[in-house]
Design a protein around this motif. Structure first.
Motif, PDB file in Angstrom:
ATOM      1  N   ARG A 231       0.848  -1.194   0.000  1.00  0.00           N
ATOM      2  CA  ARG A 231       0.000   0.000   0.000  1.00  0.00           C
ATOM      3  C   ARG A 231       0.880   1.240   0.000  1.00  0.00           C
ATOM      4  N   VAL A 232       0.347   2.367  -0.395  1.00  0.00           N
ATOM      5  CA  VAL A 232       1.120   3.613  -0.492  1.00  0.00           C
ATOM      6  C   VAL A 232       0.546   4.607   0.512  1.00  0.00           C
ATOM      7  N   LEU A 233       1.393   5.040   1.454  1.00  0.00           N
ATOM      8  CA  LEU A 233       0.965   5.923   2.541  1.00  0.00           C
ATOM      9  C   LEU A 233       1.734   7.231   2.489  1.00  0.00           C
ATOM     10  N   PHE A 234       1.005   8.332   2.425  1.00  0.00           N
ATOM     11  CA  PHE A 234       1.595   9.672   2.452  1.00  0.00           C
ATOM     12  C   PHE A 234       1.441  10.247   3.858  1.00  0.00           C
ATOM     13  N   ILE A 235       2.542  10.732   4.418  1.00  0.00           N
ATOM     14  CA  ILE A 235       2.539  11.354   5.743  1.00  0.00           C
ATOM     15  C   ILE A 235       3.012  12.789   5.570  1.00  0.00           C
ATOM     16  N   LEU A 236       2.173  13.752   5.957  1.00  0.00           N
ATOM     17  CA  LEU A 236       2.424  15.153   5.643  1.00  0.00           C
ATOM     18  C   LEU A 236       2.688  15.963   6.901  1.00  0.00           C
ATOM     19  N   THR A 237       3.597  16.928   6.782  1.00  0.00           N
ATOM     20  CA  THR A 237       3.919  17.820   7.895  1.00  0.00           C
ATOM     21  C   THR A 237       4.536  19.104   7.338  1.00  0.00           C
ATOM     22  N   GLY A 238       4.845  20.040   8.224  1.00  0.00           N
ATOM     23  CA  GLY A 238       5.588  21.231   7.816  1.00  0.00           C
ATOM     24  C   GLY A 238       4.761  22.390   7.326  1.00  0.00           C
ATOM     25  N   ALA A 239       3.448  22.359   7.556  1.00  0.00           N
ATOM     26  CA  ALA A 239       2.599  23.469   7.100  1.00  0.00           C
ATOM     27  C   ALA A 239       1.334  23.496   7.947  1.00  0.00           C
ATOM     28  N   SER A 240       0.484  24.501   7.684  1.00  0.00           N
ATOM     29  CA  SER A 240      -0.768  24.638   8.414  1.00  0.00           C
ATOM     30  C   SER A 240      -1.708  23.494   8.066  1.00  0.00           C
ATOM     31  N   LEU A 275       1.168  14.153  10.047  1.00  0.00           N
ATOM     32  CA  LEU A 275       2.049  13.519  11.028  1.00  0.00           C
ATOM     33  C   LEU A 275       1.608  13.833  12.455  1.00  0.00           C
ATOM     34  N   ASP A 276       1.128  15.032  12.707  1.00  0.00           N
ATOM     35  CA  ASP A 276       0.660  15.374  14.054  1.00  0.00           C
ATOM     36  C   ASP A 276      -0.492  14.469  14.487  1.00  0.00           C
ATOM     37  N   ASP A 277      -1.400  14.151  13.559  1.00  0.00           N
ATOM     38  CA  ASP A 277      -2.506  13.247  13.888  1.00  0.00           C
ATOM     39  C   ASP A 277      -2.003  11.841  14.166  1.00  0.00           C
ATOM     40  N   GLU A 279       0.830  11.008  15.441  1.00  0.00           N
ATOM     41  CA  GLU A 279       1.451  10.979  16.762  1.00  0.00           C
ATOM     42  C   GLU A 279       0.434  11.153  17.887  1.00  0.00           C
ATOM     43  N   GLU A 280      -0.565  11.977  17.662  1.00  0.00           N
ATOM     44  CA  GLU A 280      -1.525  12.265  18.731  1.00  0.00           C
ATOM     45  C   GLU A 280      -2.511  11.130  18.943  1.00  0.00           C
ATOM     46  N   HIS A 281      -2.936  10.469  17.865  1.00  0.00           N
ATOM     47  CA  HIS A 281      -4.028   9.502  17.970  1.00  0.00           C
ATOM     48  C   HIS A 281      -3.595   8.046  17.796  1.00  0.00           C
ATOM     49  N   SER A 282      -2.440   7.760  17.262  1.00  0.00           N
ATOM     50  CA  SER A 282      -1.891   6.436  16.961  1.00  0.00           C
ATOM     51  C   SER A 282      -2.137   6.077  15.499  1.00  0.00           C
ATOM     52  N   ALA A 283      -1.269   5.189  14.990  1.00  0.00           N
ATOM     53  CA  ALA A 283      -1.300   4.844  13.563  1.00  0.00           C
ATOM     54  C   ALA A 283      -2.547   4.075  13.166  1.00  0.00           C
ATOM     55  N   THR A 284      -3.147   3.335  14.098  1.00  0.00           N
ATOM     56  CA  THR A 284      -4.336   2.550  13.756  1.00  0.00           C
ATOM     57  C   THR A 284      -5.627   3.222  14.206  1.00  0.00           C
ATOM     58  N   SER A 285      -5.587   4.547  14.420  1.00  0.00           N
ATOM     59  CA  SER A 285      -6.812   5.304  14.665  1.00  0.00           C
ATOM     60  C   SER A 285      -7.439   5.694  13.325  1.00  0.00           C
ATOM     61  N   ASP A 286      -8.625   6.256  13.400  1.00  0.00           N
ATOM     62  CA  ASP A 286      -9.339   6.668  12.181  1.00  0.00           C
ATOM     63  C   ASP A 286      -8.831   8.032  11.717  1.00  0.00           C
ATOM     64  N   VAL A 287      -7.563   8.082  11.328  1.00  0.00           N
ATOM     65  CA  VAL A 287      -6.949   9.354  10.923  1.00  0.00           C
ATOM     66  C   VAL A 287      -6.462   9.336   9.480  1.00  0.00           C
ATOM     67  N   TRP A 288      -6.518   8.188   8.818  1.00  0.00           N
ATOM     68  CA  TRP A 288      -6.006   8.076   7.459  1.00  0.00           C
ATOM     69  C   TRP A 288      -7.112   8.390   6.450  1.00  0.00           C
ATOM     70  N   VAL A 289      -6.844   9.310   5.551  1.00  0.00           N
ATOM     71  CA  VAL A 289      -7.802   9.680   4.513  1.00  0.00           C
ATOM     72  C   VAL A 289      -7.589   8.775   3.311  1.00  0.00           C
TER      73      VAL A 289
END
Length: 302
Positions: A231-240, A275-277, A279-289
């Motif tokens: 699978r292909v996972l994009f992790i984004l940071t460094g902006a608003s 990336l903040d999500d 770290e805050e919620h865990s990798a297996t939380s409902d945070v992946w779009v």
């Protein structure tokens, strides 16, 4: 160059068994990850031991000229460690690193130039390590391989920021999952980021041409390395948050409008997260779009 202090969080729960001596694990981890801070190494290797024990062992290795460090002046003088050429030669033939030549860094200037991106990739890895320990899944320091190259024809190649191997152990059977990791620090344009999906789609569809008339094609080239396309996972940071959301929307648009990427998305899970999500919620939380559409979910359920 302004460098901010990496976010390191010490996980609780499952602690890896120190089968190898700490010195061996430190050298192997630096060979694998290129660079890491003292705290990142502590979290990866000895989360329930004192950080001082890791620091002391690093200093012993430094006196033996196997590792060296640079200091991040804008981050409370955090030390970032890497292998010396001597350390790289020592680890080159270790079984755990077979097929993964160590990457010595020969000057502090070179180390400083690689620091921001490399440490952010390690920071993303820590989120998966912490979640695996909490859940009892299998994912350790060497199950994350940075900078993986694959040919896609015509002399082109796709370079993943990392390839992750992860085993889910819950339920009636184990699930072995793999993922290409793309770490976006908002240093490139959004269109260029989205075009990475085209590169992965080309890798997915690429079939090397056999040499000689009698040899038959062996199928997609990626079958040489993976039983199933990762699978292909994009992790984004460094902006608003707004900027990151816009970049995720551009990734979704590429899936919707590019025929080859759309075909990839029908067969391969694609997702993105801040990336903040992570770290805050865990990798297996409902945070992946999901880039093909739908509600946020765990990366394991994309």
């Amino acid at each position: 160059m302004t460098t901010t202090k990496p976010k390191d969080r010490t996980p609780t729960g499952f602690t890896p068994s120190p089968v190898e001596p700490l010195a061996h694990q430190l050298l192997a981890t630096l060979a694998q990850h290129r660079m890491a801070t003292t705290n990142q190494l502590h979290v990866l290797l000895r989360p329930d031991a004192s950080r001082q024990s890791v620091s002391q062992q690093l200093n012993v290795l430094r006196r033996e000229h196997l590792v060296e460090f640079v200091v991040l002046p804008q981050a409370h003088r955090t030390r970032v460690w890497y292998l010396t050429p001597k350390g790289a030669r020592l680890t080159r033939d270790w079984p755990a690193l077979r097929g993964r030549p160590p990457y010595p860094i020969t000057t502090t200037t070179a180390a400083s130039l690689k620091t921001p991106h490399t440490l952010t990739v390690v920071r993303a890895h820590l989120a998966f390590v912490a979640d695996a320990r909490r859940r009892g899944d299998e994912h350790g320091p060497l199950d994350w391989t940075p900078e993986v190259f694959h040919a896609i024809g015509d002399g082109d190649k796709v370079v993943a920021d990392a390839v992750m191997h992860y085993t889910v152990t819950g339920g009636q059977q184990r699930r072995k999952l793999r993922a290409f990791i793309e770490l976006d620090r908002t240093t490139m344009g959004s269109e260029r980021l989205a075009s990475k999906l085209i590169e992965y789609a080309r890798l997915w569809s690429y079939e090397p041409q056999p040499v000689g008339r009698r040899r038959q094609a062996a199928g997609p080239g990626w079958l040489r390395w993976y039983p199933v396309f990762p699978r292909v996972l994009f992790i984004l940071t460094g902006a608003s948050r707004r900027t990151l959301d816009n970049r995720i929307s551009d990734l979704q648009a590429m899936v919707a409008h590019h025929p080859l990427v759309a075909s990839l998305a029908r067969e391969v899970p694609l997702g993105a997260v801040a990336l903040d999500d992570l770290e805050e919620h865990s990798a297996t939380s409902d945070v992946w779009v999901p880039l093909a559409g739908g509600e946020p979910r765990p990366w394991t359920a994309l």
